[in-house]
Every structure is written in structure tokens, then in C-alpha cells.
Scaffold this active site. Structure first.
Site, short mmCIF file in Angstrom:
data_model
loop_
_atom_site.label_atom_id
_atom_site.label_comp_id
_atom_site.label_asym_id
_atom_site.label_seq_id
_atom_site.Cartn_x
_atom_site.Cartn_y
_atom_site.Cartn_z
N SER A 5 13.37 70.73 4.61
CA SER A 5 12.23 71.17 3.93
C SER A 5 12.42 70.84 2.43
CB SER A 5 11.60 72.60 4.29
OG SER A 5 10.43 72.72 3.64
N ASP A 46 12.29 66.92 7.93
CA ASP A 46 10.88 67.32 7.34
C ASP A 46 10.99 67.39 5.99
OD1 ASP A 46 8.22 66.67 8.23
OD2 ASP A 46 7.57 69.10 8.40
N HIS A 100 6.64 71.92 11.53
CA HIS A 100 7.65 71.71 10.46
C HIS A 100 8.99 72.12 10.91
CE1 HIS A 100 9.00 71.57 6.25
NE2 HIS A 100 9.07 72.86 6.19
#
Ligand SMILES: *[C@@H]1O[C@H](CO)[C@@H](O)[C@H](O)[C@H]1NC(C)=O
Length: 332
Positions: A185, A209, A270
Site C-alpha cells: 500500500s 497493491d 486490498h
């Protein structure tokens, strides 16, 4: 009465948008438009983030990469960390760091820390297959608090990490061809900045991601040239993750977006990226197929050349967009 209704509707329109009510559900979200998004913390608990919230500049001076901590784990200390401090060579000598072994660096995301579950998930997978140095980066100061402030701190946190790695390899030994930086992330953009600071020498960079909100067209985002080989694994593209193919090779498992198999919301999609990567490190079983374009990737219709997604192979190379289908539960 009618006028009042029209007026109220106009007021609520001007005020922006309704605050989404279902934690973790980002079905309302439109990239670049929406003000609110549910974002999971390091324990995968979703929090409502206001993307319009202004950043207090003084916070950025206090919370920066100078406070990064670097926690070493090896097969000799798989669970208990040894803290390495930049400019303290004894902290290397007194640790199990071995410059002759591979080095994997793991970086958490927003509202996380070195104890967040994804760190141990990936650390344990790598130590199971490689006698290696694993360094977990704890950047909890800037990572915790306003999302917008964490975004702004990313370049600085990454630069400190890059400087640390240069120092570590110069003083403790090591080989850039054996270095693999992995970030989840916001952490994906942190490792990008670290790799850039180190002159693009790291053999591999993997963005799990990579965060999407505030990162479209952002010059500080992870880039294909940040390492010798940069891979992005997209699982919630267009929501919490970025859909753009910002790596050298970009994998779009199950279309690269919500909903991932077994997931009911974007929060879960996610969070799927670190699990897919950890699983790939253990068994290297995800076979990507080259796509002609992003549209094909998003529709999971790719049938071209093969490239494995993730894995622990240090000299892995490749480029392009890849699609594949995974299972809904471990090992996917
Ligand atoms: C968010 O996703 C994680 C898995 O990544 C899951 O454990 C958690 O229950 C989810 N929370 C919500 C509210 O959907």
C-alpha cells in the site's frame, strides 16, 4: 415544502457527498472525485479517511524518516528482532546480519507498524525458503494519523530507508543484486523512493497493491526505474490500490480489483496482495499470462506469454501487464 426539499438537496450536494456508512465498503468511491474512503489499518480494520483534510505542515517536520526503525530477523532469530541503527556499526556487528546472504526489506502501510500482520506473513514465508536477512521497517510515526499527512511523508521516509540500506551494505557487507524491497500500500511508494535514493541498484522491488488515493500522477509514486526489476501486484485497483501499471511488470490477479475471490469488499481485496505474495514466495505457483492492454487485464482475458507472479527469485526479470486467476483462500 417542495422548495425546502430542493434546498436541502442542493445544500447536501454542495457539502460534497454523503459519508459512506458501511465500514470497508468502498462501492461509492470514484477515483479523483470522492472525498471519503474506508481504509484498513495495519490490523486490517477499516477507518474512514477524508481525502480533503488539510495537512498541518509542522507535523511533517516532527514525523519523518529520521525515526524509522530497522528490525532484523534471520533464521537464528526468526521471531525476536535485532534493531540496527544507522551510523552504529556495532549494531550490525552484534546482530545476525550476514552480508553474504540475501536481504529482503518489508515496509508496512498506513496506520501500520513493524508488528502489523503482513510483516510476519512475508518474513516467515521468506525465511522458510531462504537463509536470509529480513529487515522489517517500522515507520509508525508518519504512518499513523491523517492519511494525507502519511502520503506527504512517504518520500522522506523512503529516502531515509535508502540511505540506511546504502550505509548497511557499505558497512555490513551485502550485494545489491541480492536485495529485494517489498512494500504494501503506502509502503509500496516508500520502497520506490528508497530504491530511487539508492540509485536503482536493488535487484527487485515489489509493490503490493500500491496505494491509489493521492497517487495518480504523483511524481513520488513507485516507478519502473526504482530498481533493476520493479513488480506491482494490483488487487484493489481504482479503490485503495492504484490501477495504473506503475511497475516494470504489473500483475492483475482476478482483474486486479475488487472483488477478489472470497472478498466482499475493497478492504479485503486490498489486503489480499500481501497474502498472494507470501504464498508465491513459498510455492511460486501463480502463473501470469501477458495481456495486450489494461482493459484485457481488468477483464482477466490475458493469454500471452507466461511470467510467474511474486516469488523469491532474486534475479527475476520481466515486463508488461499480466493477468491470472487465483483461488479464494490460502494458498490461493
Ligand atoms: C477487512 O479485510 C480483512 C481482510 O483483509 C478482514 O479480516 C476484515 O474483517 C475486513 N473488515 C471489514 C469490516 O470488512
Amino acid at each position: 415544502m417542495k422548495l425546502l426539499v430542493v434546498l436541502l438537496a442542493a445544500v447536501s450536494l454542495c457539502a460534497g457527498e454523503d459519508i459512506p456508512q458501511v465500514p470497508g465498503d468502498n462501492s461509492h468511491y470514484v477515483e479523483g472525485v470522492s472525498r471519503y474512503i474506508w481504509m484498513p489499518d495495519g490490523d486490517e480494520v477499516p477507518h474512514l479517511v477524508d481525502l480533503h483534510e488539510p495537512v498541518d505542515e509542522s507535523v511533517l517536520n516532527e514525523r519523518n524518516g529520521a525515526n524509522n526503525e530497522y528490525w532484523l530477523f534471520t533464521r537464528r532469530n526468526p521471531n525476536s528482532r535485532q534493531v540496527i541503527r544507522r551510523n552504529d556499526v556495532n549494531s550490525i556487528r552484534n546482530s545476525n546480519y550476514n552480508g553474504g546472504r540475501p536481504l529482503m526489506v518489508i515496509v508496512h502501510g498506513w496506520n501500520g507498524n513493524g508488528n502489523s500482520g503482513m510483516n510476519a506473513l512475508i518474513r516467515d514465508a521468506y525465511l522458510a525458503v531462504a537463509d536470509a536477512n529480513v529487515i522489517v521497517v517500522d515507520w509508525r510515526g508518519p504512518a499513523n494519523g491523517l492519511y494525507n499527512a502519511a502520503v506527504r511523508a512517504v518520500p522522506n521516509v523512503g529516502q531515509f530507508l535508502g540511505d540506511f540500506l546504502v550505509w548497511l551494505i557499505n558497512n555490513g557487507g551485502g550485494n545489491w543484486n541480492n536485495v529485494h524491497l517489498v512494500g504494501f500500500s503506502l509502503g509500496a511508494h516508500v520502497v520506490g523512493n528508497a530504491g530511487r535514493r539508492a540509485g536503482g541498484r536493488a535487484s527487485r522491488i515489489t509493490g503490493l497493491d500500491p496505494a491509489g488515493p493521492q497517487w495518480g500522477g504523483n511524481g513520488n509514486a513507485l516507478r519502473a526505474a526504482d530498481g533493476q526489476y520493479v513488480e506491482a501486484i494490483h488487487t484493489d485497483g481504482g479503490f485503495l490500490g492504484i490501477m495504473d501499471p506503475i511497475g516494470r511488470a504489473n500483475f492483475y490477479p482476478n482483474g486486479g480489483r475488487n472483488r477478489q475471490p472470497g472478498c466482499s469488499n475493497s478492504n479485503c481485496s486490498h489486503g489480499r496482495a500481501p497474502y498472494l505474495f507470501a504464498s508465491s514466495v513459498r510455492t511460486n505457483h501463480f502463473n501470469g499470462r501477458l495481456c495486450n492492454n489494461l482493459n484485457q487485464a481488468q477483464n482477466n482475458q490475458c493469454t500471452g506469454a507466461n511470467l510467474r507472479m511474486g516469488n523469491s527469485i532474486l534475479n527475476k526479470r520481466g515486463s508488461g501487464l499480466y493477468g491470472l486467476t487465483t483461488g479464494a483462500s490460502w494458498p490461493f
